[in-house]
Design an enzyme around this catalytic site. Structure first.
Site, short mmCIF file in Angstrom:
data_model
loop_
_atom_site.label_atom_id
_atom_site.label_comp_id
_atom_site.label_asym_id
_atom_site.label_seq_id
_atom_site.Cartn_x
_atom_site.Cartn_y
_atom_site.Cartn_z
N GLU B 143 -1.92 -2.63 5.18
CA GLU B 143 -2.35 -1.35 5.76
C GLU B 143 -1.66 -0.17 5.11
O GLU B 143 -0.60 -0.32 4.51
CB GLU B 143 -2.10 -1.32 7.26
CG GLU B 143 -0.75 -1.85 7.72
CD GLU B 143 0.47 -1.20 7.11
OE1 GLU B 143 0.49 0.07 7.08
OE2 GLU B 143 1.39 -1.91 6.67
N GLY B 285 4.72 -1.92 3.65
CA GLY B 285 3.34 -2.11 4.07
C GLY B 285 2.45 -2.40 2.87
O GLY B 285 2.92 -2.97 1.88
N GLU B 286 1.16 -2.06 2.98
CA GLU B 286 0.16 -2.31 1.92
C GLU B 286 -0.12 -3.80 1.73
O GLU B 286 -0.87 -4.17 0.83
CB GLU B 286 0.61 -1.75 0.56
CG GLU B 286 0.94 -0.29 0.52
CD GLU B 286 1.40 0.19 -0.86
OE1 GLU B 286 1.38 -0.60 -1.83
OE2 GLU B 286 1.75 1.39 -0.98
N GLY B 287 0.52 -4.65 2.51
CA GLY B 287 0.42 -6.09 2.27
C GLY B 287 1.43 -6.58 1.25
O GLY B 287 1.36 -7.74 0.79
#
Lengths: 318, 318
Positions: B143, B285-287
């Site tokens: 995300e 984040g961002e995976g």
């Protein structure tokens, strides 16, 4: 390490499109690698894994759940591509070289005297030195040697003090009784060789083994060639720690790839001041834990060298 | 999961050329994956990373060190290939899809009422559901959303109890004063939406956000399609935990990729009973943490599916 490259890498890290520090240990890992390679924006092109195999006279004391012939059988398995390290080398794009070291001539039982003569120890060190590729940009050293957690425990105890039991682990799967006997054997070996343990090289030849000496030689060569090293588990770390004991800072070109499940590894990493990158309960050797950590380093370097800066991406810097 | 494939994978693991258990968590990881894929000797061919982006009304309360426009700027950075997740996806051979969710229409400030209407929440869930590729054999959801650690903290607190401060972290870099204010905002949001928090889906719409709902939708779809999932950090885990709260075991197809440095993540992983694979202090984040763990899974599967057995290699089984 190259202070200018390190400063430039740190400056680059500070302007990449992420909150400061948000990549955690990946950031320090990339900067460490940049410093040793002398390149503020490095890639990783030629990681080399070298596995050394040796046999141990101490096996005669019943310290392993596997018989000594498994060392040579596993060397054949490496050659055929069937071992764990073969799969991990392929997964992370590393070359793999295997060096069996006089397998039909085990070291001497160190409860009876030194495991190796000076000449034998130097020969193994020099095989390790010569095994490192000139153009490697990362080195992983691993080992195979039935009985070698016993040698590593004795070496770690000789170098870093404490009781034999502090450093003795279950190896490939000893029960409590055999574990306790193994600690006793380590103790006896240290007593028998007491006069040699005053200096780290003496300890290596007294209670180590050929594959431990070869790993130490390879790690030393990497230092001279500014090739960063990812250390594997207990046996690899024990061998490497010979240099750290001789001269603190000698392993600055190394990071700890993982925390092994083998008893004394956490204590040993604390002794040399290196927190592990991974902690997944591996205790296989072969360089397997370090090879897995190559993936972490690849991720770290890909981010460091590939990400856009705030200015390049037009992202507002908090 | 497929019990037959699981049993066959376990039987295979037991005869590979290594001491039993010597690959530690890699062994259970490979067996878990084999069970979900229904294949005792699986490969990993098409890992998919999906990043969802959303904006949050709660940002008006000053909960983030970065302004809301950074969400859209980072989406552009993803598109241009400049973010950390782009580098990690490439490193580990994963596809990457990015879904911005109505960025110019932030959710409502949850201290004033529910963040989303039922319809808005369902739309986001269904975007997530539709984002999963039919032929993916691994899913990572990530995300981007300025302010979303506040939503995740509120959601985790609503689902798993405790005080707001237990779940509130520094996000992209708050100081102590701002952290304390953030916990107060989470508390107020939970009070204001108290009537909706009795069921997990109500909590998701009351204090969550579009990207959290979309991640939840994608994870649910993966369960139906038997696609194993590697969970990312605090926000991803909070979204996923909606299902675990609704039905314990609903996340059996997921493993925790890493322990984030964001405050409440360890507590949240304990609540859903998942030990992390990595712990490297990431909080981006961002995976990104889960993407890094893809490398660990690749290593685990390469060993499991590629190693020789004792019989094949002619190695004496201890």
């Amino acid at each position: 390490p190259d202070g200018q490259a390190e400063a430039a890498a740190r400056a680059r890290d500070a302007v990449l499109t992420k909150p400061p520090g948000a990549l955690g240990r990946l950031e320090e890992l990339a900067i460490w690698y940049a410093a040793w390679r002398g390149d503020p924006r490095p890639g990783l092109a030629r990681p080399q894994i070298v596995v050394f195999a040796g046999n141990h006279g101490i096996v005669g004391q019943g310290v392993s759940a596997f018989p000594a012939e498994v060392t040579a059988q596993m060397v054949a398995n490496f050659a055929a591509g069937g071992a764990a390290i073969n799969q991990l080398a392929r997964t992370f794009g590393a070359s793999l070289d295997v060096h069996p070291l006089d397998l039909d001539r085990p070291t001497a039982d160190f409860t009876q005297g030194p495991a190796m003569s000076e000449q034998e120890c130097l020969a193994a060190l020099s095989t390790g030195w010569a095994a490192v590729a000139d153009d490697a940009d990362l080195l992983v050293v691993g080992e195979m040697g039935i009985g070698n957690t016993t040698s590593a425990a004795a070496l770690a105890c000789a170098l870093w003090g404490g009781a034999a039991a502090d450093w003795t682990g279950r190896g490939t799967g000893l029960d409590d009784t055999a574990l306790s006997a193994k600690a006793g054997i380590v103790s006896r070996g240290l007593e028998r060789n007491a006069t040699l343990l005053g200096d780290p090289m003496g300890a290596l030849r007294a209670v180590g083994g050929r594959e431990l000496a070869a790993m130490a030689g390879a790690i030393l060569r990497a230092r001279h060639a500014r090739i960063p090293v990812i250390l594997d588990g207990f046996i690899c770390t024990a061998a490497a720690s010979v240099w750290e004991k001789a001269r603190p800072g000698a392993l600055d070109h190394c990071v700890a790839g993982h925390l092994s499940a083998e008893g004394g590894h956490g204590r040993l990493l604390a002794a040399i001041g290196k927190p592990p990158l991974l902690s997944l309960g591996l205790r296989l050797g072969e360089g397997s834990g370090a090879a897995l950590a190559v993936g972490v380093l690849q991720g770290a370097l890909a981010c460091h060298s590939g990400m856009a800066t705030f200015a390049e991406a037009g992202v507002t810097d908090g």
